[in-house]
Design a protein around this motif. Structure first.
Motif, PDB file in Angstrom:
ATOM      1  N   GLY A  27      40.468  31.563  42.755  1.00  0.00           N
ATOM      2  CA  GLY A  27      40.716  31.309  41.332  1.00  0.00           C
ATOM      3  C   GLY A  27      40.338  32.421  40.388  1.00  0.00           C
ATOM      4  N   ARG A  28      39.976  33.588  40.901  1.00  0.00           N
ATOM      5  CA  ARG A  28      39.564  34.657  39.998  1.00  0.00           C
ATOM      6  C   ARG A  28      39.895  36.011  40.610  1.00  0.00           C
ATOM      7  NH1 ARG A  28      33.513  34.466  38.817  1.00  0.00           N
ATOM      8  NH2 ARG A  28      34.126  32.965  37.229  1.00  0.00           N
ATOM      9  N   VAL A  29      40.404  36.918  39.790  1.00  0.00           N
ATOM     10  CA  VAL A  29      40.615  38.300  40.230  1.00  0.00           C
ATOM     11  C   VAL A  29      39.876  39.209  39.273  1.00  0.00           C
ATOM     12  CG1 VAL A  29      42.283  40.141  40.587  1.00  0.00           C
ATOM     13  CG2 VAL A  29      42.902  37.826  41.147  1.00  0.00           C
ATOM     14  N   GLU A  30      39.161  40.193  39.814  1.00  0.00           N
ATOM     15  CA  GLU A  30      38.515  41.189  38.966  1.00  0.00           C
ATOM     16  C   GLU A  30      39.070  42.563  39.302  1.00  0.00           C
ATOM     17  OE1 GLU A  30      34.403  38.803  38.116  1.00  0.00           O
ATOM     18  OE2 GLU A  30      34.315  40.572  39.378  1.00  0.00           O
ATOM     19  N   TYR A  31      39.222  43.410  38.262  1.00  0.00           N
ATOM     20  CA  TYR A  31      39.967  44.655  38.444  1.00  0.00           C
ATOM     21  C   TYR A  31      39.111  45.855  38.831  1.00  0.00           C
ATOM     22  CZ  TYR A  31      43.715  42.242  35.905  1.00  0.00           C
ATOM     23  OH  TYR A  31      44.674  41.362  35.506  1.00  0.00           O
ATOM     24  N   LEU A  84      61.691  36.596  41.756  1.00  0.00           N
ATOM     25  CA  LEU A  84      60.292  36.620  41.330  1.00  0.00           C
ATOM     26  C   LEU A  84      59.807  35.258  40.834  1.00  0.00           C
ATOM     27  CD1 LEU A  84      57.652  37.988  40.436  1.00  0.00           C
ATOM     28  CD2 LEU A  84      58.800  38.687  38.342  1.00  0.00           C
ATOM     29  N   PHE A  91      52.084  29.552  43.407  1.00  0.00           N
ATOM     30  CA  PHE A  91      51.012  28.988  42.597  1.00  0.00           C
ATOM     31  C   PHE A  91      50.888  27.475  42.786  1.00  0.00           C
ATOM     32  CE2 PHE A  91      50.690  33.145  40.779  1.00  0.00           C
ATOM     33  CZ  PHE A  91      49.335  33.245  40.548  1.00  0.00           C
ATOM     34  N   TYR A 115      49.090  27.128  46.036  1.00  0.00           N
ATOM     35  CA  TYR A 115      47.676  27.438  45.823  1.00  0.00           C
ATOM     36  C   TYR A 115      46.924  26.238  45.247  1.00  0.00           C
ATOM     37  CZ  TYR A 115      43.753  29.081  43.018  1.00  0.00           C
ATOM     38  OH  TYR A 115      42.534  29.205  42.433  1.00  0.00           O
ATOM     39  N   VAL A 118      36.728  29.966  40.300  1.00  0.00           N
ATOM     40  CA  VAL A 118      37.122  28.942  39.334  1.00  0.00           C
ATOM     41  C   VAL A 118      37.744  27.806  40.130  1.00  0.00           C
ATOM     42  CG1 VAL A 118      38.613  28.400  37.390  1.00  0.00           C
ATOM     43  CG2 VAL A 118      37.596  30.680  37.577  1.00  0.00           C
ATOM     44  N   PRO A 119      37.066  26.628  40.181  1.00  0.00           N
ATOM     45  CA  PRO A 119      37.585  25.534  41.006  1.00  0.00           C
ATOM     46  C   PRO A 119      38.987  25.138  40.565  1.00  0.00           C
ATOM     47  CG  PRO A 119      35.435  25.005  40.056  1.00  0.00           C
ATOM     48  CD  PRO A 119      35.885  26.266  39.409  1.00  0.00           C
ATOM     49  N   GLU A 126      45.425  36.663  31.000  1.00  0.00           N
ATOM     50  CA  GLU A 126      44.829  37.992  31.153  1.00  0.00           C
ATOM     51  C   GLU A 126      44.279  38.548  29.848  1.00  0.00           C
ATOM     52  OE1 GLU A 126      47.598  41.059  32.283  1.00  0.00           O
ATOM     53  OE2 GLU A 126      46.162  41.956  33.673  1.00  0.00           O
ATOM     54  N   GLY A 165      39.584  43.045  32.352  1.00  0.00           N
ATOM     55  CA  GLY A 165      39.157  43.253  33.728  1.00  0.00           C
ATOM     56  C   GLY A 165      39.011  42.014  34.578  1.00  0.00           C
ATOM     57  N   ARG A 166      39.459  40.861  34.077  1.00  0.00           N
ATOM     58  CA  ARG A 166      39.301  39.653  34.871  1.00  0.00           C
ATOM     59  C   ARG A 166      40.422  38.661  34.542  1.00  0.00           C
ATOM     60  NH1 ARG A 166      33.919  36.866  33.779  1.00  0.00           N
ATOM     61  NH2 ARG A 166      33.131  38.363  35.288  1.00  0.00           N
ATOM     62  N   VAL A 167      40.967  38.036  35.572  1.00  0.00           N
ATOM     63  CA  VAL A 167      41.933  36.954  35.371  1.00  0.00           C
ATOM     64  C   VAL A 167      41.417  35.726  36.079  1.00  0.00           C
ATOM     65  CG1 VAL A 167      44.269  36.136  35.806  1.00  0.00           C
ATOM     66  CG2 VAL A 167      43.891  38.514  35.284  1.00  0.00           C
ATOM     67  N   GLU A 168      41.482  34.580  35.416  1.00  0.00           N
ATOM     68  CA  GLU A 168      41.120  33.324  36.060  1.00  0.00           C
ATOM     69  C   GLU A 168      42.332  32.406  36.060  1.00  0.00           C
ATOM     70  OE1 GLU A 168      36.369  33.448  35.143  1.00  0.00           O
ATOM     71  OE2 GLU A 168      37.598  31.974  34.101  1.00  0.00           O
ATOM     72  N   TYR A 169      42.471  31.624  37.165  1.00  0.00           N
ATOM     73  CA  TYR A 169      43.724  30.884  37.374  1.00  0.00           C
ATOM     74  C   TYR A 169      43.725  29.475  36.822  1.00  0.00           C
ATOM     75  CZ  TYR A 169      44.738  34.518  40.851  1.00  0.00           C
ATOM     76  OH  TYR A 169      44.971  35.703  41.486  1.00  0.00           O
ATOM     77  N   GLY A 170      42.609  29.054  36.204  1.00  0.00           N
ATOM     78  CA  GLY A 170      42.463  27.663  35.804  1.00  0.00           C
ATOM     79  C   GLY A 170      43.712  27.057  35.159  1.00  0.00           C
ATOM     80  N   LEU A 184      46.835  28.256  35.010  1.00  0.00           N
ATOM     81  CA  LEU A 184      48.079  28.940  35.314  1.00  0.00           C
ATOM     82  C   LEU A 184      49.300  28.037  35.333  1.00  0.00           C
ATOM     83  CD1 LEU A 184      48.622  32.131  36.729  1.00  0.00           C
ATOM     84  CD2 LEU A 184      50.224  30.449  37.574  1.00  0.00           C
ATOM     85  N   LEU A 185      49.203  26.889  35.976  1.00  0.00           N
ATOM     86  CA  LEU A 185      50.408  26.045  36.050  1.00  0.00           C
ATOM     87  C   LEU A 185      50.850  25.541  34.675  1.00  0.00           C
ATOM     88  CD1 LEU A 185      50.444  24.037  39.378  1.00  0.00           C
ATOM     89  CD2 LEU A 185      51.525  26.192  38.786  1.00  0.00           C
ATOM     90  N   PRO A 226      47.204  44.786  32.330  1.00  0.00           N
ATOM     91  CA  PRO A 226      48.045  45.535  33.272  1.00  0.00           C
ATOM     92  C   PRO A 226      48.868  44.646  34.198  1.00  0.00           C
ATOM     93  CG  PRO A 226      45.743  45.608  33.938  1.00  0.00           C
ATOM     94  CD  PRO A 226      45.768  45.004  32.569  1.00  0.00           C
ATOM     95  N   LEU A 227      48.337  43.480  34.510  1.00  0.00           N
ATOM     96  CA  LEU A 227      49.041  42.620  35.454  1.00  0.00           C
ATOM     97  C   LEU A 227      50.257  41.977  34.804  1.00  0.00           C
ATOM     98  CD1 LEU A 227      48.622  41.716  38.289  1.00  0.00           C
ATOM     99  CD2 LEU A 227      47.413  39.739  37.412  1.00  0.00           C
ATOM    100  N   ILE A 260      54.237  42.610  35.902  1.00  0.00           N
ATOM    101  CA  ILE A 260      55.188  41.520  36.133  1.00  0.00           C
ATOM    102  C   ILE A 260      56.350  41.607  35.146  1.00  0.00           C
ATOM    103  CG2 ILE A 260      55.424  39.014  35.915  1.00  0.00           C
ATOM    104  CD1 ILE A 260      52.598  38.863  37.186  1.00  0.00           C
ATOM    105  N   VAL A 316      34.940  42.503  33.148  1.00  0.00           N
ATOM    106  CA  VAL A 316      34.436  43.497  34.081  1.00  0.00           C
ATOM    107  C   VAL A 316      34.683  44.865  33.448  1.00  0.00           C
ATOM    108  CG1 VAL A 316      34.678  44.476  36.378  1.00  0.00           C
ATOM    109  CG2 VAL A 316      34.987  42.024  36.036  1.00  0.00           C
TER     110      VAL A 316
END
Lengths: 421, 421
Positions: A178-182, A391, A399, A402, A418-419, B173, B178-183, B185-186, B375-376, B380, B418
């Motif tokens: 649930g999280r990406v850091e760059y 895409l 997603f 996921y 992130v749950p 984003e 520097g950080r993305v969280e998916y909470g 997203l949908l 950047p992400l 896209i 970050v």
């Protein structure tokens, strides 16, 4: 505020950049070279297996021998991918260099005798152990070790599948749900590109999959909402398949460890079970990688991109792979997940009334997205493999998969950032 | 571990899903409708400006009038995008509904009289304020408000540019560097898709940009490393351009506020300054959006995708836009950033000996990636606009630009998740 300008220039240190390049370039070239040798060996092993069908009966013995090698020399590296993810979270003892030759040899043995397994785990472990070794030579601090380990994973993943951007994002995304850091993105991107180039320059080639279906532009607005709705429905199935794969591996693997505490005995039993499955199911199509076969009668991943619908291939591949991996055979999970996903997408294509080749592509990346909790890397991989035209349905499938796959993916040392709700 | 299976089914609550749909679907359709009306108005305003060149001389008066409207009725919404980002971080007072009509009107006035500005800010603010209103009606808790606000931003961004996936990722984003969280997203993906579909069904169409250059497959391995090296070099320039744009807006905007404390007077001065710039530079090409012109003699973003090299267009557009926006005219930053980026990429194409159209595409998304620290979303967006063939160079340009653009982007309420090294 203009201070940030100054900081930028103050912080631009050509010496530091050069130091990073001196560490990363040789590492990525080394990982790419090893991946090229690995892909070549897998091809040779697969060709030998088709040429000599009796090799299947060597599976218990081959697996037992590798199990004994790990029992004798490899207890420190048995945790595989999980050890690498742990060392990225908390750099400590490092990843022993012996992981690379052991997992290389072990995986080739699995494929020579017909175990159903993948290759990304092997590539990631080779990348990670070489990275740990290089980090030791360069005497990096903990922050540096983290970055180099991630770069090694990115190089291995990018090289073995020919998808460098997906490799770089995978190395960042796999660490936490649930999280990406760059932080390490540029080192990972550089390493993945160099690894991929090296591997290709040394002659590795990757299977091309083509989605022939394209939405007619004139009717796009009328068709896309329906298509995406079905992609979301399929995404639920892809997520549950990923969850089932991960849970079945954990449950059966844990049970085997309790019932058969002596490590080398487990692959012997597993090899016998795979042989039994071949005769029970009456097919050898679900052995090995499932990527290449000498003739069109054998079901491979490419089969699912045609017009024929295969309703139960996904379940059989899941069964063969879970039995192989949970009995301790070496090899990755991802290529079987590609197979399971493409087969399930193809099967759902018939049920949902959508193009089977397009949904095979969605499943190819989305089951993996669910099982590994890496939807972003898988979306990018979808573009790298199938082009940009699909895409949006790819992203929807990844997603949704996921979100539906629970928190325990195939990598148990992955943390929950992130749950999911 | 099988518990996660149970949790999954226990947590699947159709009633909750339905409640979300009842909130999100009308919101996204509303935002899409408003964006369609907005795009239509911008087109009409731009056509009127070209048909009646004297309208330029109304810029000080028009800007002053909008400034007075904000001074009298809009002090609570003057913070614009920053207010929305703040309310997502810490839901509190909400975003007043009046933001939507005020920013809609203000932006159309800017474009009718020839200020150089964009439209994403307007779309994001319309989306955010409608979302806050809907969240109030639905009596959501703080977590719910966050999600709905992000969905509103995604719907506005996705609809106004016709790039739904980029819109969804942008909403996640933009909150932190520097950080993305998916909470969320949908919900964001659903809102962005619905917003985009609504907007297109109501007749909005988006300019198509085409990159004609493709690497020959046979020489791909020999050419790609060089091309990506140049994309990385260009990425440094794109990042610095994004940094310069953001800093110049902050510095000049802050200075104007100190020197001219009475709000409505600032756009009057800004309008006079833009008129002066037109006569000093001897061109009207850098007024307005820069997307459409009645004939080919006017430089627009599309010009940079041809063979002609424009060495200084990027700097002139930067100058016109910074003067316009820092004097308080309403409108977004992103379309000018597209223009500056495409122009800079085109100019660098000449210097670096690479195809100007390809590097125009890289700059189009990468300057924005640097200036907004997204950047992400921009990678896209690059695939959504230019197709998947250039995914890797686009990603390299966007991420290098991101690393080189410092921490103060165009959105000052963005947090640092970050730090960049």
């Amino acid at each position: 505020m203009p201070a940030s300008f100054n900081t930028l220039w103050l912080r631009f240190q050509p010496a530091a950049l050069l130091r990073w390049l001196i560490v990363l370039v040789p590492l990525a070239v080394l990982v790419g070279t090893l991946c090229s040798a690995f892909l070549w060996s897998l091809e040779a092993a697969t060709e030998a297996r088709f040429a000599h069908p009796w090799l299947l009966f060597g599976l218990p013995l081959g697996g037992g021998a590798v199990g004994w090698l790990y029992y004798r020399f490899g207890t420190s590296v048995e945790a595989g991918n999980n050890l690498i993810v742990e060392q990225i979270h908390e750099p400590g003892g490092g990843v022993p260099l012996r992981m690379a030759p052991l997992v290389f040899l072990g995986t080739v043995v699995t494929h020579l005798f017909g175990g159903s397994a993948g290759r990304e785990g092997t590539a990631v472990q080779m990348g990670g152990s070489l990275a740990s070794w290089v980090a030791g030579i360069a005497r990096l601090d903990a922050a540096g070790v983290r970055i180099v380990l991630m770069a090694g994973v990115a190089a291995g993943f990018g090289a073995v599948f020919g998808t460098p951007l997906a490799g770089a994002v995978f190395a960042l995304e796999v660490l936490a749900v649930g999280r990406v850091e760059y932080g390490a993105l540029l080192p990972c991107l550089l390493a993945a590109l160099l690894g991929d180039w090296t591997c290709q320059m040394l002659g590795a080639h990757h299977t091309l999959y083509t989605v022939h279906t394209l939405l007619p532009v004139s009717e796009w607005l009328a068709l896309e909402p329906v298509l995406l709705g079905k992609a979301a429905l399929a995404g639920v199935a892809f997520g549950l398949a990923g969850l089932a794969f991960a849970e079945a591996n954990h449950v059966l693997g844990g049970w085997m460890k309790r019932v058969v505490p002596y490590g080398p005995a487990r692959p012997v039993i597993g090899g016998l079970a795979v042989i039994a499955l071949v005769y029970l199911c009456g097919t050898r199509d679900y052995l090995g990688l499932g990527v290449w076969a000498p003739d069109d009668h054998v079901v491979t991943i490419s089969s699912f991109f045609g017009d024929t619908v295969y309703p139960w291939s996904w379940a059989l591949k899941l069964l063969f792979t879970v039995v192989t991996l949970s009995c301790g055979f070496k090899g990755g999970e991802v290529t079987p997940l590609f197979f399971i996903g493409a087969a399930l997408g193809n099967a759902l294509g018939g049920v949902l009334g959508v193009p089977p080749d397009l949904f095979a592509a969605l499943g190819f990346v989305a089951v993996f997205a669910g099982a590994a909790n890496t939807p972003l890397a898988c979306t990018i991989m979808g573009v790298e493999l199938f082009g940009g035209a699909h895409l949006v349905p790819i992203a929807v499938a990844c997603f949704v998969a996921y979100v539906c796959s629970g928190h325990n993916g195939i990598y148990l040392s992955q943390r929950v950032g992130v749950p999911k709700t």
